[in-house]
Design a protein around this motif. Structure first.
Motif, mmCIF file in Angstrom:
data_model
loop_
_atom_site.group_PDB
_atom_site.id
_atom_site.type_symbol
_atom_site.label_atom_id
_atom_site.label_comp_id
_atom_site.label_asym_id
_atom_site.label_seq_id
_atom_site.Cartn_x
_atom_site.Cartn_y
_atom_site.Cartn_z
ATOM 1 N N TYR A 218 0.873 -1.180 0.000
ATOM 2 C CA TYR A 218 0.000 0.000 0.000
ATOM 3 C C TYR A 218 0.901 1.218 0.000
ATOM 4 N N ILE A 219 0.313 2.415 -0.041
ATOM 5 C CA ILE A 219 1.148 3.626 -0.070
ATOM 6 C C ILE A 219 1.014 4.345 1.273
ATOM 7 N N PRO A 220 1.962 4.122 2.173
ATOM 8 C CA PRO A 220 1.896 4.769 3.482
ATOM 9 C C PRO A 220 2.277 6.257 3.375
ATOM 10 N N PRO A 221 2.037 7.027 4.435
ATOM 11 C CA PRO A 221 2.299 8.482 4.371
ATOM 12 C C PRO A 221 3.735 8.831 3.976
ATOM 13 N N ASN A 222 4.723 8.055 4.455
ATOM 14 C CA ASN A 222 6.115 8.419 4.115
ATOM 15 C C ASN A 222 6.368 8.297 2.615
ATOM 16 N N VAL A 223 5.687 7.351 1.959
ATOM 17 C CA VAL A 223 5.862 7.193 0.507
ATOM 18 C C VAL A 223 5.094 8.304 -0.225
ATOM 19 N N LYS A 224 3.871 8.600 0.238
ATOM 20 C CA LYS A 224 3.114 9.707 -0.365
ATOM 21 C C LYS A 224 3.942 10.986 -0.346
ATOM 22 N N ALA A 225 4.633 11.202 0.767
ATOM 23 C CA ALA A 225 5.428 12.431 0.901
ATOM 24 C C ALA A 225 6.568 12.462 -0.122
ATOM 25 N N GLN A 226 7.111 11.284 -0.449
ATOM 26 C CA GLN A 226 8.219 11.239 -1.422
ATOM 27 C C GLN A 226 7.720 11.437 -2.853
ATOM 28 N N LEU A 227 6.478 11.028 -3.120
ATOM 29 C CA LEU A 227 5.996 11.027 -4.504
ATOM 30 C C LEU A 227 5.345 12.364 -4.861
ATOM 31 N N GLN A 228 5.989 13.451 -4.505
ATOM 32 C CA GLN A 228 5.490 14.792 -4.819
ATOM 33 C C GLN A 228 6.588 15.578 -5.524
ATOM 34 N N GLY A 229 6.181 16.567 -6.286
ATOM 35 C CA GLY A 229 7.158 17.451 -6.941
ATOM 36 C C GLY A 229 8.045 16.714 -7.922
ATOM 37 N N LEU A 230 7.461 15.738 -8.618
ATOM 38 C CA LEU A 230 8.254 14.879 -9.510
ATOM 39 C C LEU A 230 8.114 15.313 -10.963
ATOM 40 N N ASP A 231 9.102 14.933 -11.757
ATOM 41 C CA ASP A 231 8.983 15.069 -13.219
ATOM 42 C C ASP A 231 8.586 13.737 -13.842
ATOM 43 N N LEU A 232 8.915 12.658 -13.128
ATOM 44 C CA LEU A 232 8.551 11.324 -13.614
ATOM 45 C C LEU A 232 8.193 10.454 -12.418
ATOM 46 N N LEU A 233 7.084 9.742 -12.543
ATOM 47 C CA LEU A 233 6.663 8.824 -11.487
ATOM 48 C C LEU A 233 6.502 7.429 -12.079
ATOM 49 N N LEU A 234 7.303 6.482 -11.591
ATOM 50 C CA LEU A 234 7.104 5.087 -11.971
ATOM 51 C C LEU A 234 6.432 4.400 -10.781
ATOM 52 N N LEU A 235 5.190 3.955 -10.988
ATOM 53 C CA LEU A 235 4.377 3.451 -9.882
ATOM 54 C C LEU A 235 3.840 2.061 -10.212
ATOM 55 N N GLU A 236 3.863 1.185 -9.217
ATOM 56 C CA GLU A 236 3.323 -0.158 -9.417
ATOM 57 C C GLU A 236 1.815 -0.120 -9.671
ATOM 58 N N SER A 237 1.381 -0.951 -10.619
ATOM 59 C CA SER A 237 -0.055 -1.160 -10.850
ATOM 60 C C SER A 237 -0.169 -2.653 -11.134
ATOM 61 N N ASN A 238 -0.029 -3.447 -10.086
ATOM 62 C CA ASN A 238 0.276 -4.867 -10.213
ATOM 63 C C ASN A 238 -0.880 -5.728 -10.689
ATOM 64 N N HIS A 239 -2.047 -5.545 -10.062
ATOM 65 C CA HIS A 239 -3.141 -6.479 -10.376
ATOM 66 C C HIS A 239 -4.484 -5.773 -10.351
ATOM 67 N N ASP A 240 -5.422 -6.371 -11.059
ATOM 68 C CA ASP A 240 -6.816 -5.984 -10.977
ATOM 69 C C ASP A 240 -7.409 -6.841 -9.856
#
Ligand code: ZN
Ligand code: ZN
Length: 332
Positions: A218-240
């Protein structure tokens, strides 16, 4: 020039190259060395130009080709200490060691830690203890097998050729402590996943910020905080979620994937994009798609809907990383 090239993404192997200034970093090495070089050539990347390998965690789809690749290129591998230890155990789960060998290894590790601490003190670093470094060495699987002890050759540590974990150079980093590899600044952050000490990264070069977050339950707060102000975001989208529930995996595996230390679903990735993402990245790359429990169209649709829900984000270019072929390089 800054460049980002995904060579492979998914449970059969992960590898990406981040380039900035004169530095090229290989993020994970889940392909065989031969396949890695083949894909690099396809993508217009030169294997000889790589400066370092950096590892997110010790699962085989992220580390399969590390030793061979690092040896062939003579480049250092960056791990957290926990991941390195887990990787060594994975490589030689039944390594036999006499107690004398184990004691000698502990003595050497203690001396190395002391030397490191002395050096840090000399360099005027703060006195705060670094808990990771001060912990006693983890006990390997010690064998007191009398035959091993009687074997005259067993007194010697394994040679470079015999030892599958031998690397030309080894560097440790810690989650939460940014550091530099050549011209690229690396910020490692902890992610929730069922590995020893798994991390994601934000790479920054020439003012361009690129984040790397796969293999997380899952995306905990510490990760949310890192995923800001980016030019490129590579994010898992593993399964339906529905495909996983109705799919071929045995129930315990389904539970593992769905757990808080498993993998991120299309729905969870979309929820982040809709609710927590600041929309600044020019590129959003969906990654680590499951071949059994997902379809590229489903992953794309979920993310697209999330982005379309916020008209200001329509400029985000949505891409899908592939298991079997490299994605065209992204240039900044
Ligand atoms: Zn993985
Ligand atoms: Zn994993």
């Amino acid at each position: 020039m800054v460049r980002f090239t995904v060579l492979a993404s998914g449970s059969k192997g992960n590898s990406t190259i981040v380039s900035g200034g004169r530095t090229r970093i290989l993020v994970d090495c889940g392909l065989s060395c031969r396949e890695l070089f083949r894909r690099m050539t396809l993508a217009g990347e030169e294997p000889e130009s790589l400066n370092a390998v950096i590892v997110t965690h010790e699962h085989s789809d992220h580390v399969n080709g590390i030793s061979v690749t690092a040896r062939k290129l003579g480049i250092p591998v960056y791990f957290t200490e926990g991941t390195h230890r887990a990787w060594m155990r994975w490589l030689s789960p039944r390594r036999q060691m006499t107690y004398a060998q184990w004691m000698e290894q502990c003595r050497q590790q203690a001396a190395a830690r002391e030397a490191e601490a002395d050096l840090a003190a000399e360099e005027g670093e703060p006195d705060e203890p670094q808990p990771e470094l001060l912990q006693p060495a983890q006990e390997p699987e010690v064998s007191l097998d009398p035959e091993a002890a009687a074997d005259p050759s067993s007194g010697k540590p394994p040679s470079r050729k015999e030892d599958p974990s031998w690397l030309p150079a080894l560097e440790y980093f810690q989650a939460g402590q940014p550091f530099q590899i050549g011209d690229i600044a690396v910020s490692p952050f902890t992610i929730p996943h069922d590995a020893a000490d798994p991390v994601g990264f934000v790479f920054q070069a020439e003012g361009v910020r690129m984040a790397f977050a796969t293999d997380l339950g899952y995306i905990p707060p510490n990760v949310k905080a890192q995923l800001q102000g980016l030019d490129l975001l590579l994010l898992e989208s593993n399964h339906d979620l529905e495909m996983l529930r109705d799919g071929p995996y045995p129930w315990p595996v389904k539970q593992r994937v769905l757990s808080r230390v498993g993998h991120l679903s299309n729905e969870a990735a979309a929820q982040f994009l809709e609710q927590d993402y600041d929309g600044q990245a020019a590129y959003v790359i969906l990654a680590h798609l499951s071949e059994s429990n997902n379809l590229p169209e489903l992953a794309r649709l979920a993310a697209q809907r999330a982005l379309e829900g916020r008209p200001s984000l329509l400029a985000n270019k949505l891409l899908l990383a592939d298991q079997h072929q490299p994605l065209s390089s992204i240039y900044f």
